[in-house]
Design a protein around this motif. Structure first.
Motif, short mmCIF file in Angstrom:
data_model
loop_
_atom_site.label_atom_id
_atom_site.label_comp_id
_atom_site.label_asym_id
_atom_site.label_seq_id
_atom_site.Cartn_x
_atom_site.Cartn_y
_atom_site.Cartn_z
N MET A 24 0.83 -1.20 0.00
CA MET A 24 0.00 0.00 0.00
C MET A 24 0.86 1.26 0.00
N MET A 25 1.88 1.30 0.85
CA MET A 25 2.75 2.48 0.90
C MET A 25 3.51 2.65 -0.41
N THR A 26 3.94 1.55 -1.01
CA THR A 26 4.66 1.63 -2.27
C THR A 26 3.78 2.22 -3.36
N LEU A 27 2.54 1.72 -3.47
CA LEU A 27 1.64 2.22 -4.51
C LEU A 27 1.22 3.68 -4.26
N LEU A 28 0.97 4.03 -3.00
CA LEU A 28 0.60 5.40 -2.68
C LEU A 28 1.77 6.35 -2.94
N LEU A 29 2.97 5.95 -2.56
CA LEU A 29 4.15 6.78 -2.79
C LEU A 29 4.41 6.92 -4.29
N ASP A 30 4.21 5.85 -5.05
CA ASP A 30 4.38 5.91 -6.50
C ASP A 30 3.43 6.93 -7.10
N GLY A 31 2.18 6.90 -6.69
CA GLY A 31 1.20 7.86 -7.20
C GLY A 31 1.58 9.29 -6.84
N TRP A 32 2.02 9.49 -5.61
CA TRP A 32 2.40 10.83 -5.17
C TRP A 32 3.61 11.33 -5.96
N LEU A 33 4.64 10.47 -6.12
CA LEU A 33 5.83 10.87 -6.86
C LEU A 33 5.53 11.17 -8.33
N ARG A 34 4.63 10.40 -8.91
CA ARG A 34 4.24 10.68 -10.30
C ARG A 34 3.57 12.05 -10.40
N GLY A 35 2.75 12.39 -9.41
CA GLY A 35 2.11 13.71 -9.38
C GLY A 35 3.13 14.82 -9.24
N VAL A 36 4.11 14.64 -8.38
CA VAL A 36 5.18 15.63 -8.21
C VAL A 36 5.94 15.80 -9.51
N ALA A 37 6.30 14.69 -10.15
CA ALA A 37 7.05 14.74 -11.41
C ALA A 37 6.23 15.45 -12.49
N ARG A 38 4.93 15.18 -12.55
CA ARG A 38 4.07 15.82 -13.54
C ARG A 38 4.03 17.33 -13.32
N ARG A 39 3.89 17.76 -12.05
CA ARG A 39 3.86 19.19 -11.75
C ARG A 39 5.18 19.86 -12.09
N LEU A 40 6.29 19.19 -11.81
CA LEU A 40 7.60 19.76 -12.15
C LEU A 40 7.77 19.88 -13.67
N GLU A 41 7.30 18.89 -14.41
CA GLU A 41 7.37 18.96 -15.87
C GLU A 41 6.50 20.11 -16.40
N GLU A 42 5.32 20.29 -15.82
CA GLU A 42 4.45 21.38 -16.26
C GLU A 42 5.08 22.73 -15.95
N GLN A 43 5.71 22.87 -14.78
CA GLN A 43 6.38 24.12 -14.43
C GLN A 43 7.55 24.40 -15.37
#
Length: 96
Positions: free
Chosen positions: A73-92
């Motif tokens: 559960m922590m692995t999948l939740l962390l993966d989702g969070w990190l993907r969101g962070v990466a997406r926001r950084l790419e958009e910025q």
């Protein structure tokens, strides 16, 4: 969160039979003649199916699940969070 709980359940269901066989091999002790009860992993599977049935591979499932599921559960939740962070950084970076 529900998807990660289901992922943990499936991870436990898939991993427990292998863990069961590994544990049987690790804990075997020789008899009075020095002969071990199992010759290989496949021997563990065959003998267990004959003597205890297929559900024997899932003994202790809930204990195993409560040990494995939080990790999954922590692995999948962390993966989702990190993907969101990466997406926001790419958009910025694209905005600049």
């Amino acid at each position: 969160f529900p998807a990660s709980a289901i992922g943990g359940f499936l991870a436990s269901a898939m991993a427990l039979p292998f863990d069961f066989v590994k544990t049987r091999i690790q804990k075997q002790k020789p008899d009075a003649n020095g002969i071990l009860p199992y010759k290989s992993s496949l021997d563990v599977v065959v003998k267990t199916l004959k003597t205890e049935g297929p559900l024997a591979f899932y003994k202790g499932f809930f204990t195993f699940y409560f040990r494995i599921a939080p990790h999954a559960m922590m692995t999948l939740l962390l993966d989702g969070w990190l993907r969101g962070v990466a997406r926001r950084l790419e958009e910025q970076a694209a905005e600049k």
